[in-house]
Design a protein around this motif. Structure first.
Motif, PDB file in Angstrom:
ATOM      1  N   ALA A  72       0.846  -1.192   0.000  1.00 53.31           N
ATOM      2  CA  ALA A  72       0.000   0.000   0.000  1.00 53.31           C
ATOM      3  C   ALA A  72       0.885   1.247   0.000  1.00 53.31           C
ATOM      4  CB  ALA A  72      -0.911  -0.001   1.221  1.00 53.31           C
ATOM      5  N   PRO A  73       0.881   2.020  -1.087  1.00 49.14           N
ATOM      6  CA  PRO A  73       1.773   3.186  -1.156  1.00 49.14           C
ATOM      7  C   PRO A  73       1.476   4.237  -0.092  1.00 49.14           C
ATOM      8  CG  PRO A  73       0.290   3.145  -3.040  1.00 49.14           C
ATOM      9  CD  PRO A  73       0.069   1.869  -2.283  1.00 49.14           C
ATOM     10  N   GLU A  74       0.262   4.244   0.434  1.00 50.76           N
ATOM     11  CA  GLU A  74      -0.100   5.237   1.442  1.00 50.76           C
ATOM     12  C   GLU A  74       0.306   4.823   2.864  1.00 50.76           C
ATOM     13  OE1 GLU A  74      -3.587   2.455   1.015  1.00 50.76           O
ATOM     14  OE2 GLU A  74      -2.261   3.468  -0.388  1.00 50.76           O
ATOM     15  N   GLN A  75       0.829   3.610   3.011  1.00 47.73           N
ATOM     16  CA  GLN A  75       1.241   3.143   4.330  1.00 47.73           C
ATOM     17  C   GLN A  75       2.629   3.684   4.665  1.00 47.73           C
ATOM     18  OE1 GLN A  75       1.066  -1.114   4.911  1.00 47.73           O
ATOM     19  NE2 GLN A  75       0.759  -0.813   7.100  1.00 47.73           N
ATOM     20  N   ARG A  76       2.746   4.356   5.804  1.00 52.69           N
ATOM     21  CA  ARG A  76       4.016   4.909   6.275  1.00 52.69           C
ATOM     22  C   ARG A  76       4.442   4.138   7.517  1.00 52.69           C
ATOM     23  NH1 ARG A  76       4.295   6.183   1.900  1.00 52.69           N
ATOM     24  NH2 ARG A  76       3.632   8.140   1.014  1.00 52.69           N
ATOM     25  N   TRP A  77       5.574   3.483   7.435  1.00 55.21           N
ATOM     26  CA  TRP A  77       6.071   2.667   8.540  1.00 55.21           C
ATOM     27  C   TRP A  77       6.766   3.565   9.550  1.00 55.21           C
ATOM     28  CZ3 TRP A  77       4.385  -2.110   9.087  1.00 55.21           C
ATOM     29  CH2 TRP A  77       3.791  -2.699   7.962  1.00 55.21           C
ATOM     30  N   ARG A 106      -3.455   6.462   5.882  1.00 57.40           N
ATOM     31  CA  ARG A 106      -4.476   7.521   5.764  1.00 57.40           C
ATOM     32  C   ARG A 106      -4.818   8.130   7.130  1.00 57.40           C
ATOM     33  NH1 ARG A 106      -7.103   3.503   3.366  1.00 57.40           N
ATOM     34  NH2 ARG A 106      -6.420   3.060   1.278  1.00 57.40           N
ATOM     35  N   GLY A 107      -3.804   8.431   7.920  1.00 56.38           N
ATOM     36  CA  GLY A 107      -4.000   9.083   9.218  1.00 56.38           C
ATOM     37  C   GLY A 107      -4.343   8.152  10.367  1.00 56.38           C
ATOM     38  N   GLN A 108      -4.582   6.887  10.083  1.00 54.85           N
ATOM     39  CA  GLN A 108      -4.931   5.910  11.123  1.00 54.85           C
ATOM     40  C   GLN A 108      -3.692   5.136  11.558  1.00 54.85           C
ATOM     41  OE1 GLN A 108      -7.984   6.789  12.323  1.00 54.85           O
ATOM     42  NE2 GLN A 108      -8.469   4.633  12.449  1.00 54.85           N
ATOM     43  N   GLY A 109      -3.475   5.055  12.860  1.00 57.81           N
ATOM     44  CA  GLY A 109      -2.383   4.258  13.381  1.00 57.81           C
ATOM     45  C   GLY A 109      -2.681   2.772  13.277  1.00 57.81           C
ATOM     46  N   VAL A 110      -1.684   1.994  12.877  1.00 56.56           N
ATOM     47  CA  VAL A 110      -1.820   0.541  12.746  1.00 56.56           C
ATOM     48  C   VAL A 110      -0.693  -0.096  13.544  1.00 56.56           C
ATOM     49  CG1 VAL A 110      -1.823  -1.410  11.144  1.00 56.56           C
ATOM     50  CG2 VAL A 110      -2.801   0.779  10.429  1.00 56.56           C
ATOM     51  N   ARG A 111      -1.038  -1.112  14.314  1.00 55.11           N
ATOM     52  CA  ARG A 111      -0.061  -1.836  15.119  1.00 55.11           C
ATOM     53  C   ARG A 111      -0.145  -3.308  14.750  1.00 55.11           C
ATOM     54  NH1 ARG A 111      -0.303  -4.408  20.260  1.00 55.11           N
ATOM     55  NH2 ARG A 111       1.568  -4.115  21.499  1.00 55.11           N
ATOM     56  N   LEU A 112       0.926  -3.844  14.161  1.00 55.47           N
ATOM     57  CA  LEU A 112       0.974  -5.249  13.774  1.00 55.47           C
ATOM     58  C   LEU A 112       1.823  -5.993  14.793  1.00 55.47           C
ATOM     59  CD1 LEU A 112       0.576  -7.646  11.812  1.00 55.47           C
ATOM     60  CD2 LEU A 112       2.630  -6.854  10.618  1.00 55.47           C
ATOM     61  N   HIS A 113       1.202  -6.903  15.526  1.00 56.74           N
ATOM     62  CA  HIS A 113       1.907  -7.737  16.504  1.00 56.74           C
ATOM     63  C   HIS A 113       1.888  -9.156  15.943  1.00 56.74           C
ATOM     64  CE1 HIS A 113       2.169  -9.256  20.956  1.00 56.74           C
ATOM     65  NE2 HIS A 113       3.207  -9.623  20.231  1.00 56.74           N
TER      66      HIS A 113
END
Length: 135
Positions: A72-77, A106-113
């Motif tokens: 996803a190009p909009e995903q910022r790590w 898109r402004g939403q925080g994502v946490r991958l565990h």
């Protein structure tokens, strides 16, 4: 006296604190193979940051690798934290790495565990699959 010359350090995005050239860079550039499951995990995170679908597919176990993938190009790590490792050393054939990767889409925080499973194929570490603790 003049100012001391300082070489710009390109800190690796994997969170190790090391220069990219001494950390994930050689793995991503194809000049070396990750010696441990954790090193491969860190380089795969760096590949997500750099948008390197080719590296992600090349370091995925043949039996579980998708035919293709699209990042996803909009995903910022935003960061990687290694929580635990089990085996996965230079002399092991299998290993596990538990990590938390944070990103923003898109402004939403994502946490991958994830607790990722790795194994050696043809002498090289590859990602097999993962479990999601607490999911």
């Amino acid at each position: 006296m003049g100012k001391a010359s300082r070489k710009k350090v390109d800190t690796c995005v994997c969170g190790s604190g090391q220069d990219r050239a001494a950390c994930c860079g050689p793995y991503l550039d194809g000049t070396a193979s990750a010696p441990t499951a954790e090193a491969l995990m860190r380089s795969r995170y760096a590949a997500f940051v750099e948008g390197r679908e080719d590296y992600l597919l090349a370091t995925w176990a043949a039996a579980t690798r998708p035919a293709s993938m699209e990042l996803a190009p909009e995903q910022r790590w935003l960061g990687l934290a290694i929580r635990a490792t089990e085996a996965g050393g230079p002399d092991d054939e299998t290993g596990w790495v538990e990590f938390i990767a944070r990103s923003r889409v898109r402004g939403q925080g994502v946490r991958l565990h994830e607790r990722s499973r790795f194994r050696r194929e043809d002498g090289r570490w590859v990602y097999v699959d993962g479990e999601f603790p607490g999911a």
